[in-house]
Scaffold this active site. Structure first.
Site, short mmCIF file in Angstrom:
data_model
loop_
_atom_site.label_atom_id
_atom_site.label_comp_id
_atom_site.label_asym_id
_atom_site.label_seq_id
_atom_site.Cartn_x
_atom_site.Cartn_y
_atom_site.Cartn_z
N HIS A 356 0.82 -1.20 0.00
CA HIS A 356 0.00 0.00 0.00
C HIS A 356 0.86 1.26 0.00
CE1 HIS A 356 -4.26 -1.53 0.94
NE2 HIS A 356 -4.15 -1.11 -0.29
N CYS A 668 -6.71 -9.73 -18.53
CA CYS A 668 -6.72 -9.05 -17.23
C CYS A 668 -5.48 -9.34 -16.41
CB CYS A 668 -7.97 -9.42 -16.44
SG CYS A 668 -8.02 -11.16 -16.00
#
Ligand code: PEP
Ligand code: MG
Length: 744
Positions: A356, A668
């Site tokens: 993150h 994807c």
């Protein structure tokens, strides 16, 4: 032979007790000296230039090892390194390559054996033994050293490289966490390391529990404040990361874990450490790199809670103007604590591109480097250049280098302005071909980056995250709640949502899996969910219920390898639709497609034309299975490349079969987020890509700068090459000629 194995085992065991790399190295040379008939044992480590730096020695010196550096390729040590084979001679001084090093007074020694230490094809060091007697080392001794050197290389490769020159510019490499270039002063994030927190008896369980709940509430509010402090100045996506942290904090599973440890009698810091480690390890053991990276979120949160408990104040950043934050795991809160205009870069010793911290750095537009390993000698306030494009950090850059990078920063600013202006424009090639760009996600909190960057829908929603975050299976209502957020955030846009891709190497903590010898080929994806059709029924019912008003649901099935799997799912879906209709809901049967990840599925596509509505190429697993290379294994990572000719040819085949069968195809996997691969994918005929949300503007710019004709031409040329590296090299030239060099 048994003797050799025993000696080796003894050395490995002795070394494992060392507390620092230096002690480790000293113990190694000491143990070798005790294991064979030798007077001297030395260990050299190659620096960036290939010079051999003496790391540890037993026999030359009575006290500290002086700074001895043998120039690259020089002497017997240099020869052993270059030729990558042992040199074993009775009298070293008679060898034509002998190089005398005054400090060692080595004229006392004649017998000599040097063995190179090789890791990933590079000589990273040399192990040398010497003795007074003019006698070669025996075959047995030589093979013992060679065997030991193979073990040592594994150890040595993880130790920091010796610096080339004190005071000179030092180049450190890492993973590219966020693009861009920043120049600033080093500022360490001072973390109280939660993992050092000891266990201690808890005096009063109720008081300790109250203290925990207060701490939890306090830090939750703190996170809100940090989020608010960022929200004014920058894009909304950042707040999503804080929402994730808040979700983790308010997850009853986390709190329960801490409370249970307190109830077992541990005080708060010990309980917090145990709970954080338990949850972090749960994520770390997952195979999916995205989910794996989530373990850091627990480390960040645990440390944050611990710091607050200790009453730590944020370190002062008053004296520094431009800051590069450096630390083991620079946390999202650390980033939030520095005004955006002063934050020039982030360097994390550990972590990955999926951390993150990297996600936030991307959103903030701050260059970031991940996984550099510890940087010896780095001090607070030193000038640093962070090159997020190349994954490089320069410590103490000289004036020329600084000037060069300052000019690159100016060029970079111009590029960022150009990308921003594309946000609302279609992804259309210069000859008018429209490419659909979708976003990949797996967290509620990650929905907004895609929307903000103009995604036309979600091309892959990985549902397993919601399952892994909990300590029991989510109920149908829980899942309806989660999926409804996704469908309504992307109202009027298609959402491709994947049934849980769990099993084997992605275990659920609350579901007992038998250990598998080869989990990547085991009970996972659709195989697992069909065998647990109760779980699958709950999930499918939840998806249908959640999408009943938005009607934008498309279901993707992971790891499909046979017709029976598709048929079994179709029948379960019919049941689910019927059940819900019987319950009075008006349900529309959604399109169903498959992830194309198993190579064996390719030849079956045409026979599935009446069974599936679309295929989505899962290039991550497809490449892994085609190349027989574990995508998460660091040892083969440098060989794993989705632009490998074998992968490209199979994708070409998939496109041709899907076209002939009239099945819409998209991709994807991570390949669609790689600008080089995007040229090839469009050149091969794909018109729909689902990419990482943060890469969307870059990919759009690439598409808008290229004609399909050109992409086809480039693709036809590189398809003739026989390796991924040759393809990348050629692509760099092609894209450079087109003025697109700065994008790769
Ligand atoms: C893939 O395999 O390409 C894919 C998108 O699935 P995952 O990365 O979740 O395995
Ligand atoms: Mg996959």
């Amino acid at each position: 032979m048994k003797d050799v194995i025993q000696k080796l085992a003894h050395i490995v065991q002795t070394v494992s007790h060392a507390t620092s790399p230096n002690e480790q190295m000293s113990l190694i040379v000491e143990s070798i000296s005790n294991s064979i008939d030798t007077d001297v044992c030395s260990l050299y480590r190659a620096n960036e230039k290939g010079d051999m730096v003496l790391y540890a020695n037993k026999g030359f010196f009575s006290s500290a090892v002086p700074n001895i550096i043998l120039p690259a390729g020089k002497g017997l040590v240099g020869q052993a390194a270059i030729n990558r084979r042992p040199i074993n001679v009775a009298n070293a001084q008679k060898h034509p390559n002998y190089l005398y090093v005054t400090q060692t007074k080595e004229e006392r020694f004649q017998g000599f054996c040097a063995v190179p230490l090789v890791s990933m094809r590079k000589t990273i060091g040399v192990l040398v033994v010497q003795r007074k007697a003019a006698r070669k080392y025996s075959k047995m001794e030589e093979s013992f050293l060679v065997t030991l050197a193979a073990q040592l290389a594994l150890l040595l490769v993880n130790l920091p490289l010796p610096k080339c020159d004190e005071g000179a510019t030092n180049l450190i490499t890492g993973m590219k966490g966020a693009p861009g270039i920043g120049i600033g002063n080093c500022h360490f994030c001072d973390h109280f390391d939660l993992f050092q927190a000891p266990n201690a008896p808890c005096e009063n369980i109720d008081t300790e529990l109250d203290e925990w709940r207060e701490l939890l509430a306090f830090v939750s509010n703190q996170l809100d404040d940090e989020k608010a402090s960022l929200a004014g100045g920058i894009v909304e996506d950042v707040s999503a990361i804080f929402t994730t942290y808040r979700m983790l904090l308010s997850d009853p599973g986390f709190s329960r874990e801490v409370e249970n440890r307190i109830r077992e009698g541990n005080w708060l810091p010990g309980a917090l450490r145990q709970a954080t480690q338990f949850l972090a390890e749960r994520f770390l053991s997952m195979d999916d790199p995205y989910l794996q990276a989530r373990h850091e979120d627990f480390h960040h949160l645990g440390n944050k809670l611990y710091r607050t408990w200790k009453g730590a104040k944020a370190a002062s950043t008053k004296d520094l103007s431009d800051i590069v934050l450096v630390g083991q795991l620079v946390s999202v809160s650390d980033l939030a604590s520095i005004p955006r205009n002063r934050l020039k870069g982030v360097v994390c010793y550990s972590g990955s591109i999926l951390s993150h911290t990297a996600v936030l750095a991307n959103a903030l537009g701050v260059p970031a480097l991940m996984g550099t390993g510890p940087i010896p000698g780095l001090t607070d306030g030193q000038t640093l250049i962070v090159d997020g494009h190349q994954g490089q950090l320069f410590v103490n850059p000289g004036e020329l280098l600084l000037a060069e990078y300052q000019s690159l920063i100016r060029d970079n600013l111009r590029l960022v302005r150009r990308l921003d202006s594309l946000r609302d424009l279609p992804a259309e090639t210069t000859d008018g071909e429209r490419i659909s760009l979708y976003a990949n996600t797996g967290l509620l909190a990650d929905l907004s980056p895609g929307l903000n960057n103009g995604a036309e829908g979600i091309g892959l929603y990985r549902t397993e995250f919601a399952f892994m975050m909990r300590d029991s299976f989510p109920s149908e209502d829980d899942q309806v709640n989660t999926y409804s957020h996704v469908f309504s955030a992307y109202q009027n846009k298609p959402v491709y949502i994947r049934t849980i891709d769990i099993g084997g190497d992605k275990p659920l903590p609350y579901f007992q899996f038998d250990k598998e010898d080869n989990p990547a080929l085991g009970w996972r994806g659709i195989r697992f969910s069909l065998d647990n059709s109760n779980l699958q029924m709950t999930q499918v019912r939840a998806m249908l219920r959640a999408a009943k008003d938005t009607n934008n649901l498309n279901i993707i099935l992971p790891m499909v390898s046979s017709s029976q799997e598709i048929d079994a799912f179709a029948s379960l879906l019919s049941d689910a639709c019927q059940q819900l209709k019987d319950e009075g809901l008006s349900i529309v049967r959604p399109p169903v497609g498959i992830m194309l990840e198993v190579p064996g599925a390719i030849s079956q596509i045409s026979s599935w034309k009446n069974k599936i509505d679309f295929i989505s190429i899962g290039s991550n697993d497809l490449s892994q299975y085609l190349l027989a290379m574990d995508r998460n294994n660091a040892r083969v990572a440098s060989r794993y490349d989705h632009v490998h000719p074998a992968v490209l040819r199979e994708i070409e085949r998939i496109i041709s079969i899907t076209k002939a069968s009239g099945i819409p195809a998209s991709i994807c996997g991570e390949m669609a987020s790689d600008p080089v691969a995007v040229v090839l994918l469009t050149g091969l005929g794909l018109r729909k890509l689902s990419v990482s949300a943060t890469k969307l503007p870059q990919i759009k710019w690439m598409i808008r700068s290229l004609s399909i004709k050109k992409a086809e031409y480039i693709t036809s040329k590189v398809m003739q090459l026989d390796s991924a590296s040759a393809i990348r090299k050629q692509m760099t030239e092609f894209l450079g000629d087109l003025g697109l060099g700065e994008i790769i």
